[in-house]
Write a protein that holds these residues in place. Structure first.
Motif, mmCIF file in Angstrom:
data_model
loop_
_atom_site.group_PDB
_atom_site.id
_atom_site.type_symbol
_atom_site.label_atom_id
_atom_site.label_comp_id
_atom_site.label_asym_id
_atom_site.label_seq_id
_atom_site.Cartn_x
_atom_site.Cartn_y
_atom_site.Cartn_z
ATOM 1 N N ALA A 81 4.607 2.948 1.294
ATOM 2 C CA ALA A 81 4.112 1.620 1.660
ATOM 3 C C ALA A 81 5.132 0.876 2.517
ATOM 4 N N GLU A 88 4.706 1.729 6.042
ATOM 5 C CA GLU A 88 3.655 0.946 6.701
ATOM 6 C C GLU A 88 4.189 -0.411 7.154
ATOM 7 N N THR A 130 4.412 -1.956 11.014
ATOM 8 C CA THR A 130 3.927 -3.278 11.425
ATOM 9 C C THR A 130 4.984 -4.003 12.240
ATOM 10 N N GLU A 174 -1.310 -7.295 6.525
ATOM 11 C CA GLU A 174 -1.967 -7.648 5.261
ATOM 12 C C GLU A 174 -2.306 -6.396 4.467
ATOM 13 N N SER A 175 -2.770 -5.351 5.133
ATOM 14 C CA SER A 175 -3.074 -4.092 4.453
ATOM 15 C C SER A 175 -1.804 -3.491 3.834
ATOM 16 N N ALA A 176 -0.706 -3.493 4.582
ATOM 17 C CA ALA A 176 0.561 -2.967 4.058
ATOM 18 C C ALA A 176 1.031 -3.802 2.870
ATOM 19 N N ARG A 177 0.889 -5.124 2.959
ATOM 20 C CA ARG A 177 1.301 -5.998 1.849
ATOM 21 C C ARG A 177 0.477 -5.698 0.595
ATOM 22 N N GLN A 178 -0.829 -5.545 0.755
ATOM 23 C CA GLN A 178 -1.683 -5.251 -0.392
ATOM 24 C C GLN A 178 -1.327 -3.897 -1.007
ATOM 25 N N ARG A 179 -1.017 -2.920 -0.160
ATOM 26 C CA ARG A 179 -0.658 -1.592 -0.671
ATOM 27 C C ARG A 179 0.671 -1.655 -1.412
ATOM 28 N N GLN A 213 -3.967 -7.658 10.530
ATOM 29 C CA GLN A 213 -4.715 -6.818 9.591
ATOM 30 C C GLN A 213 -3.821 -5.712 9.027
ATOM 31 N N GLN A 214 -2.992 -5.099 9.881
ATOM 32 C CA GLN A 214 -2.089 -4.038 9.438
ATOM 33 C C GLN A 214 -1.047 -4.606 8.458
ATOM 34 N N SER A 244 6.869 -7.439 0.343
ATOM 35 C CA SER A 244 5.605 -8.178 0.257
ATOM 36 C C SER A 244 5.798 -9.608 0.743
#
Length: 194
Positions: free
Chosen positions: A150, A153, A157, A131-136, A128-129, A84
């Protein structure tokens, strides 16, 4: 040319280790490979000034990637936390480069802005990818199976970043490709890591 591809290889390897072996000792952190400070392009050469500013904007991301935090695969929780952190750094570097590229505006060469716009689009999609992977990763922290997915992902990236040609925005037009050779920031960006 893809600056700092050795950094990506090391990071991809670390994430692969994290995917394969949570519960093992953490790898050594990557070596700092900072870039030298840029100099000013000649004022009488608008194409070289624009190319210099373009390379300076891209350098924000390259510097960030050269100094990414290490991924610690010793436990699923550590792998999640450190991955993260890594993705947060990637997002921050992309944000700085995107701000510079957007502020740069169109080049002083007619019909030559397609390359810059393409790089902006690619950076935006990767941001965007990431940030999405970090949130997941943050959402599944503690769940070993979900963390492994995760982390996959996150690796995807980094693979997209590694495949980018950062200087495509210059090489899209012959006049800008020639200006790249006269722009100090571009010459420094193309130098091998120290």
């Amino acid at each position: 040319m893809r600056p700092r591809s050795t950094v990506f290889a090391a990071l991809t390897t670390m994430i692969a280790i994290g995917l394969a072996g949570c519960g093992q000792a953490p790898p050594a952190p990557p070596r700092d490979q900072g870039l030298p400070v840029t100099t000013v392009a000649p004022q009488a050469d608008p194409a070289a000034r624009w190319a210099d500013a373009y390379c300076d904007a891209v350098t924000h991301l390259v510097r960030t990637l050269a100094q990414l935090p290490a991924v610690d695969p010793s436990t699923p929780q550590q792998a999640s936390r450190t991955s993260s952190d890594l993705l947060s750094s990637v997002v921050a570097g992309l944000d700085r480069s995107l701000a510079g590229l957007n502020a740069l505006g169109a080049p002083p060469v007619p019909s030559a802005d397609g390359g810059r716009e393409d790089v902006i689009g690619q950076f935006t999609g990767i941001r965007q990818q990431a940030e999405s992977a970090r949130q997941r990763i943050d959402a599944v922290r503690g769940d070993a199976a979900a963390t492994k997915a995760a982390l996959g992902e996150a690796k995807a990236t980094l693979d997209r970043l590694d495949a980018l040609d950062y200087l495509k925005g210059l090489r899209a037009a012959p006049a800008l490709a020639a200006a790249e050779q006269r722009a100090p920031a571009c010459r420094q960006l193309g130098q091998p890591p120290r």
